[in-house]
Design an enzyme around this catalytic site. Structure first.
Site, PDB file in Angstrom:
ATOM      1  CG  ASP A   1      -0.367  -0.082   2.495  1.00  0.00           C
ATOM      2  OD1 ASP A   1       0.936  -0.211   2.583  1.00  0.00           O
ATOM      3  OD2 ASP A   1      -0.963  -0.035   3.456  1.00  0.00           O
ATOM      4  CB  SER A   2       4.741   1.769  -0.315  1.00  0.00           C
ATOM      5  OG  SER A   2       4.808   0.643  -1.105  1.00  0.00           O
TER       6      SER A   2
ATOM      7  CG  ASP B   1       0.431  -4.159   2.056  1.00  0.00           C
ATOM      8  OD1 ASP B   1       1.035  -5.074   2.578  1.00  0.00           O
ATOM      9  OD2 ASP B   1       1.294  -3.151   2.082  1.00  0.00           O
TER      10      ASP B   1
ATOM     11  CE  LYS C   1       3.485  -6.296   3.491  1.00  0.00           C
ATOM     12  NZ  LYS C   1       3.039  -5.141   4.237  1.00  0.00           N
TER      13      LYS C   1
ATOM     14  CD  GLU D   1       0.986  -1.593   8.110  1.00  0.00           C
ATOM     15  OE1 GLU D   1       0.615  -0.844   8.869  1.00  0.00           O
ATOM     16  OE2 GLU D   1       1.275  -1.177   6.905  1.00  0.00           O
TER      17      GLU D   1
ATOM     18  CD  GLU E   1       8.120  -0.397   7.121  1.00  0.00           C
ATOM     19  OE1 GLU E   1       7.243  -1.161   6.941  1.00  0.00           O
ATOM     20  OE2 GLU E   1       8.348   0.745   6.782  1.00  0.00           O
TER      21      GLU E   1
HETATM   22  O1  KIV Z   1       3.865  -1.156   1.278  1.00  0.00           O
HETATM   23  C1  KIV Z   1       4.728  -1.647   1.420  1.00  0.00           C
HETATM   24  O2  KIV Z   1       5.538  -1.360   0.601  1.00  0.00           O
HETATM   25  C2  KIV Z   1       5.379  -2.417   2.362  1.00  0.00           C
HETATM   26  C3  KIV Z   1       6.779  -2.741   2.553  1.00  0.00           C
HETATM   27  C4  KIV Z   1       7.251  -3.349   3.734  1.00  0.00           C
HETATM   28  C5  KIV Z   1       7.362  -3.442   1.535  1.00  0.00           C
HETATM   29  O3  KIV Z   1       4.440  -2.834   3.062  1.00  0.00           O
END
Ligand code: KIV
Length: 253
Positions: A34-35, A73, A102, A104, A171
């Site tokens: 989600d970056s 993500d 993924k 968090e 991270e």
């Molecule tokens: O959103 C992202 O780019 C991430 C990084 C850890 C790769 O979650």
């Protein structure tokens, strides 16, 4: 690869063209992170990113991806309940072509991870610095520096693995702490600002190509500046991850 001691080279990817370049250069795994909200869409944090944004970019990657493992993500607040997480995981997999999703968070996320795993959804955890919680931290700071914070991160890793996660991103934590997690986890760990002893490394693609404006964290290395092309920069990154020369001491906390 963890069992064989081969380092996992991972980068973010959000579109078809880069996905092809990255795969040709030997990248083992993509994170459709989600970056993308920050590097593609111009937001100042990842929190405005939506499920539709993630599905759109994940599908771009999946359409051409052939060999690399694809982790996608969950965006902000898209996995607040187990039921919501399952519906959205199905979208990321069925419409976005994800191999793994993924999320968090640490111990507080174990119920969600367990629920997804019990429904055969492959899950990657993400601990340490959590960009979706940036408002809570008040900035991008290294996590796990003192003893209590380090113990909490060790417990997060243990709990997320025990809940059924198949992989763990760490991270912005001290290298010694990441080494401790990696040594005690059976699942692969992927570090971003977590030192050289993780099972693999990931960077945001635009950061390691030097495209992202402004001051970047110390763990980012610009691989393009010493190379003649994007393809050569990616190949140099893959080689440096595999031979353990990236991250070097100057990239660690
Ligand atoms: O959103 C992202 O780019 C991430 C990084 C850890 C790769 O979650």
């Amino acid at each position: 690869m963890k069992q064989q001691g081969e380092k996992i080279a991972c980068l973010t990817s959000y579109d078809a063209s880069f996905t092809q370049v990255l795969e040709s250069a030997g990248v083992d795994m993509f994170i459709v992170g989600d970056s993308l909200g920050m590097v593609l869409m111009g937001y100042t944090t990842t929190t405005p990113v939506t499920m539709n944004d993630m599905v759109h970019h994940a599908a771009n990657v999946a359409r051409v991806g052939q060999h690399a493992w694809r982790v996608v993500d969950f965006p902000y607040q898209s996995y607040a309940t187990p039921e919501q997480a399952l519906v959205n995981a199905r979208r990321l997999i069925e419409e976005g072509g994800a191999h793994m999703v993924k999320l968090e968070g640490g111990t507080e996320m174990t119920g969600i991870v367990e629920y997804l795993a019990s429904h055969d959804i492959p899950v990657c955890g993400h601990i340490g610095l959590l960009p979706q919680s940036i408002a809570k931290y008040g900035g991008y700071h290294v996590q796990g520096r003192d003893e209590a914070a380090a113990s909490a991160i060790l417990e997060d890793a243990r709990a997320i693995e025990a809940a059924g996660a198949g992989m763990l991103v760490m991270e912005c934590i001290p290298a010694t702490l990441a080494a401790q997690v990696t040594g005690s986890a059976a699942i692969p760990t992927i570090g971003i600002g977590a030192g050289p002893d993780c099972d693999g490394q990931v960077l945001v693609l635009y950061d390691m190509l030097g495209i992202t404006p402004g001051k970047l964290p110390r763990f980012v290395k610009n691989f393009l500046q010493e190379q003649g092309s994007i393809a050569a920069a990616i190949a140099a990154y893959v080689e440096a991850v595999k031979d353990g020369s990236y991250p070097a001491a100057e990239h660690c906390y």
